[in-house]
Motif scaffolding. Structure first.
Motif, mmCIF file in Angstrom:
data_model
loop_
_atom_site.group_PDB
_atom_site.id
_atom_site.type_symbol
_atom_site.label_atom_id
_atom_site.label_comp_id
_atom_site.label_asym_id
_atom_site.label_seq_id
_atom_site.Cartn_x
_atom_site.Cartn_y
_atom_site.Cartn_z
ATOM 1 N N LEU A 573 78.586 29.903 59.914
ATOM 2 C CA LEU A 573 78.316 28.978 61.022
ATOM 3 C C LEU A 573 77.604 27.460 60.537
ATOM 4 C CD1 LEU A 573 79.006 28.947 64.186
ATOM 5 C CD2 LEU A 573 77.000 29.815 64.313
ATOM 6 N N ILE A 574 78.625 26.527 60.113
ATOM 7 C CA ILE A 574 77.870 25.377 59.934
ATOM 8 C C ILE A 574 77.943 23.816 60.699
ATOM 9 C CG2 ILE A 574 77.853 26.660 57.290
ATOM 10 C CD1 ILE A 574 80.567 24.385 57.005
ATOM 11 N N PRO A 575 77.247 23.092 59.741
ATOM 12 C CA PRO A 575 77.538 22.243 61.130
ATOM 13 C C PRO A 575 78.821 21.044 60.661
ATOM 14 C CG PRO A 575 75.323 21.686 59.332
ATOM 15 C CD PRO A 575 76.262 22.558 59.246
ATOM 16 N N VAL A 576 78.919 20.957 62.066
ATOM 17 C CA VAL A 576 80.284 20.798 62.663
ATOM 18 C C VAL A 576 81.472 19.085 61.147
ATOM 19 C CG1 VAL A 576 79.941 19.199 64.336
ATOM 20 C CG2 VAL A 576 82.398 20.257 64.249
ATOM 21 N N SER A 577 79.728 18.535 61.024
ATOM 22 C CA SER A 577 79.946 17.366 60.234
ATOM 23 C C SER A 577 80.623 17.467 59.091
ATOM 24 C CB SER A 577 78.826 16.447 60.093
ATOM 25 O OG SER A 577 78.227 17.427 59.439
ATOM 26 N N ASN A 578 80.818 18.775 58.780
ATOM 27 C CA ASN A 578 81.528 19.423 57.208
ATOM 28 C C ASN A 578 83.102 19.151 57.288
ATOM 29 O OD1 ASN A 578 79.372 19.768 55.029
ATOM 30 N ND2 ASN A 578 78.586 20.448 57.152
ATOM 31 N N LEU A 579 83.345 19.144 58.572
ATOM 32 C CA LEU A 579 84.824 19.797 58.761
ATOM 33 C C LEU A 579 85.894 18.115 57.734
ATOM 34 C CD1 LEU A 579 85.318 20.402 62.100
ATOM 35 C CD2 LEU A 579 85.927 21.717 60.425
ATOM 36 N N GLN A 580 86.677 18.937 57.185
ATOM 37 C CA GLN A 580 87.726 17.753 56.541
ATOM 38 C C GLN A 580 88.062 16.695 57.514
ATOM 39 O OE1 GLN A 580 89.682 19.191 53.274
ATOM 40 N NE2 GLN A 580 88.199 20.641 52.304
ATOM 41 N N GLU A 581 88.655 16.113 57.242
ATOM 42 C CA GLU A 581 89.559 15.301 58.793
ATOM 43 C C GLU A 581 90.685 16.067 59.010
ATOM 44 O OE1 GLU A 581 92.029 10.956 58.630
ATOM 45 O OE2 GLU A 581 90.360 10.851 57.358
ATOM 46 N N SER A 582 91.524 16.526 57.906
ATOM 47 C CA SER A 582 92.633 17.390 58.932
ATOM 48 C C SER A 582 92.040 18.710 59.875
ATOM 49 C CB SER A 582 93.452 18.070 57.172
ATOM 50 O OG SER A 582 92.722 18.322 56.100
ATOM 51 N N GLN A 583 91.511 18.983 59.050
ATOM 52 C CA GLN A 583 91.131 20.029 59.113
ATOM 53 C C GLN A 583 90.451 19.660 60.904
ATOM 54 O OE1 GLN A 583 87.392 21.851 56.966
ATOM 55 N NE2 GLN A 583 88.510 23.079 55.934
ATOM 56 N N ALA A 584 89.242 18.747 60.862
ATOM 57 C CA ALA A 584 88.987 18.551 62.609
ATOM 58 C C ALA A 584 89.875 17.853 63.485
ATOM 59 C CB ALA A 584 87.582 17.117 62.793
ATOM 60 N N GLN A 585 91.235 17.254 62.669
ATOM 61 C CA GLN A 585 92.643 16.938 63.867
ATOM 62 C C GLN A 585 93.271 18.047 64.464
ATOM 63 O OE1 GLN A 585 94.281 13.795 61.192
ATOM 64 N NE2 GLN A 585 92.357 12.136 61.836
ATOM 65 N N ALA A 586 92.883 19.055 63.418
ATOM 66 C CA ALA A 586 93.872 20.051 64.081
ATOM 67 C C ALA A 586 93.238 21.061 64.373
ATOM 68 C CB ALA A 586 94.734 21.201 62.401
ATOM 69 N N LEU A 587 92.004 21.472 64.872
ATOM 70 C CA LEU A 587 90.732 22.027 65.847
ATOM 71 C C LEU A 587 90.780 21.155 66.734
ATOM 72 C CD1 LEU A 587 88.403 23.551 63.497
ATOM 73 C CD2 LEU A 587 90.712 24.685 63.820
ATOM 74 N N TYR A 588 90.361 19.851 66.910
ATOM 75 C CA TYR A 588 89.625 19.192 67.571
ATOM 76 C C TYR A 588 90.772 17.923 68.285
ATOM 77 C CZ TYR A 588 85.731 21.800 66.773
ATOM 78 O OH TYR A 588 84.297 22.849 66.702
ATOM 79 N N SER A 589 91.816 17.662 67.226
ATOM 80 C CA SER A 589 92.548 16.653 67.890
ATOM 81 C C SER A 589 91.617 14.861 68.250
ATOM 82 C CB SER A 589 93.352 16.655 69.579
ATOM 83 O OG SER A 589 94.286 15.191 69.395
ATOM 84 N N GLN A 590 91.708 14.412 68.845
ATOM 85 C CA GLN A 590 90.945 13.563 69.208
ATOM 86 C C GLN A 590 89.903 13.347 69.308
ATOM 87 O OE1 GLN A 590 93.091 10.756 67.971
ATOM 88 N NE2 GLN A 590 94.379 12.287 67.606
#
Length: 639
Positions: A573-590
């Motif tokens: 469980l780590i800070p969401v700021s570490n998400l790669q751009e592709s991971q973030a878009q896949a998980l949270y969209s916009q």
């Protein structure tokens, strides 16, 4: 007469009325300490999680391991947590058993302070000092928490009692007992206990009736006892090979000496240095360092309700010293009891007050150790200055001035919290002002020789009105939701800086349980709050990768990879700021909005970046009750 002399000589014999009055004060203390105590949960989750882990094994117990796996220790000495663990072992692991030792210590401290002040200044002074400590806002909230300050105050007062007995009896044994108590206090909270050591040394040096050579020899032996008792556990830990014990939290060197004299020592005074570009963390607004810091609402609301009276009492005591008698004392090479008592409490006030006035990094609750000196000086000052009111000179106004300055400070404190209940604030201000005006009017009438009993009544009424304000302030701390990581007294403690760590999402716990395959660590995280809350909600070991402050150099990306490969840990469980751009878009969209985490440093950033590069983020609806963008993101790493 000096500040600490009274018309009635204090004796060892205690009357029935005095016993009843003392029991009343102790009952008030117990009521404030124990009432609704269980509503505060576990208090500080960091310490509570450590106690739970310490019950798993004797190794965890000895090294005060934060987690059940013995990965990292906490950043404090062991004795206070040993006491809490013993309480939990006897009464079950729950919030009440963790806070019970501190609540009892608070009652004991009030009793000891009473007898210390009574012996030097009389029964009335002792009762005033004890009552003030019983309702001291910061002391009440620490007594109702698993924070360790209450145990420190108790051990320091016990050390003071033992050293004063050594002066009276010219006993080396009692002096060494006092040194042992200081060492015990050191093993509860480290260097905080040593704040009063210079004052205790000076009190003994100038108070005992022995040859100078014997005094210095005895003090040398006491210091030896202090050092040996203080450092025995630190030495034992540092001599243990690192692979055989937990990593020492909040250090870069894995050393208890580094933790004690650096992180919990010089950094408390001079501030925390930058680690990898990380700015110092400031948890609370404590006001700007300087001579008026303790009189400003952030700190004064915790400890400053009677501080003006204590300072004026000290100054009046120094002014009223019979200098001819003092010269005689110095000529005979020792001070009288009233003189060295003034040295003791005045020196304690100045030493501790100076530290908190300039220190850059401390929590408000540390100031609990400052309270006994303030309370003692007020108790002695009320008795001495009241007697001066019969003197037809400016000295007769000192009690009125002291009460007036105290009332003004209390008004300043209260007006610093404008959101407080609208009817309480005007009422308490009116009580303060009315009490002082009555006392001033009585002083004017006193010049016409009114009955002394009227003066006593008005003085008592004024004192009670000034006691009501902090007591009312303290009563707010008895309401629900006043526990938390950093105990603070008064209204809106959350807004002041105290925060309560929420319980972990049950959906998260269900996911972890479903995906756990008996790894050494149930989960790893860079947030000490998340680590503590998950550990308290489960019987599992949780890895706090960077320790409490985030910069403990426990792991490297390579060593973390090795642990993952060995199957020790797979969920992070780590800070969401570490998400790669592709991971973030896949998980949270916009909805991408990286929020970061205040506990992330260069060390945990390197670790969390490795996790985001090598592990798979988990879809939010699998581990969140209401999927939304949060500060943390869950990852799963396959060996």
């Amino acid at each position: 007469m000096t500040l600490l002399q009274t018309r009635t000589v204090a004796t060892s014999k205690i009357s029935r009325i005095e016993i009843i009055a003392l029991l009343a004060v102790l009952s008030l203390t117990a009521l404030l300490n124990f009432l609704f105590l269980s509503q505060n949960g576990f208090g500080n989750s960091y310490y509570a999680a450590a106690v739970k882990s310490m019950l798993v094994s004797w190794k965890n117990f000895f090294y005060v391991s934060f987690d059940a796996a013995g990965f990292i220790s906490i950043d404090k000495p062991p004795l206070g947590l040993w006491i809490q663990a013993t309480s939990a072992l006897l009464f079950g692991f729950n919030g009440f058993s963790l806070m019970l030792p501190q609540a009892l210590a608070g009652v004991g401290s009030v009793a000891i302070l009473y007898f210390l002040v009574r012996k030097a200044a009389g029964v009335v002074a002792g009762f005033i000092a004890a009552t003030l400590l019983a309702i001291s806002p910061i002391n009440v909230v620490t007594n109702r928490s698993n924070i360790l300050e209450s145990l420190v105050v108790l051990t320091v007062l016990l050390a003071t009692w033992a050293i004063l007995r050594s002066i009276e009896q010219r006993s080396l044994s009692w002096l060494l007992v006092g040194g042992a108590f200081i060492g015990i206090g050191f093993n509860i909270k480290g260097l905080e206990t040593w704040l009063v050591v210079p004052v205790l040394i000076a009190t003994y040096l100038f108070g005992v009736q022995l040859a100078w050579r014997i005094r210095f020899l005895n003090l040398g032996l006491m210091l030896l006892v202090i050092i040996c008792v203080s450092l025995v556990w630190i030495v034992a830990v540092d001599l243990t090979p690192a692979p055989q014990r937990p990593y020492v939290d909040s250090t870069l060197t894995n050393s208890e000496f580094d933790l004690t004299f650096n992180y919990n020592g010089t950094q408390r005074l001079f501030g925390e240095p930058s680690y990898g570009g990380k700015p110092p963390v400031i948890k609370h607004d404590k006001g700007d360092p300087g001579p008026i810091r303790l009189f400003q609402p952030p700190l004064a609301s915790q400890i400053g309700w009677f501080l003006p009276f204590a300072l004026l009492s000290l100054m009046a005591g120094l002014w009223k010293v019979d200098w001819g008698n003092l010269r005689q004392s110095l000529k005979r090479r020792y001070l009288s009891q009233s003189q060295y008592s003034l040295l003791l409490w005045g020196g304690w006030l100045i030493t501790a007050g100076s530290f908190f006035s300039v220190a850059l990094r401390f929590n408000q609750y540390y100031m609990a150790v400052f309270a006994p000196a303030t309370c003692a000086l007020v108790g002695c000052g009320v008795v001495s200055l009241w007697r001066d009111m019969a003197i037809p000179t400016w000295r007769g106004w000192l009690l009125v001035v002291a009460f007036g300055a105290t009332a003004l400070e209390q008004v300043i404190i209260m007006t610093g919290f404008p959101d407080w209940n609208n009817w309480q604030l005007p009422l308490l201000i009116a009580l303060c002002v009315t009490g002082v005006l009555l006392l001033g009017a009585m002083r004017i009438l006193l010049l016409r020789n009114p009955p002394q009993k009227h003066l006593k009544v008005i003085s008592a009424i004024t004192l009670v009105t000034l006691l009501l304000v902090p007591l009312w302030w303290v009563s707010v701390s008895l309401t629900p939701n006043n526990g938390g990581e950093f105990p603070l007294s008064g209204p809106n403690p959350i807004q002041q800086g105290n925060f309560i760590v929420p319980k972990p999402d049950q959906t998260l716990l269900d996911f972890l349980n479903a995906n756990s395959t008996n790894e050494r660590f149930f989960i790893a995280t860079s947030s000490i709050e998340d680590a503590g809350s998950i550990a308290l909600a489960t019987d599992k070991a949780v890895m706090a990768m960077g320790g409490y402050s985030g910069y403990a150099a426990i792991l490297t990306p390579q060593s973390l990879a090795a642990r993952v490969k060995a199957g020790e840990v797979k969920l992070f469980l780590i800070p969401v700021s570490n998400l790669q751009e592709s991971q973030a878009q896949a998980l949270y969209s916009q909805e991408i909005a990286a929020t970061g985490n205040p506990f992330v440093t260069s060390y945990t950033n390197a670790l969390t970046r490795w996790i985001s590069d090598n592990c798979q983020p988990i879809t939010p609806n699998q581990w969140q009750t209401t999927p939304q963008l949060l500060k943390m993101q869950l990852y799963k790493c396959n060996p």
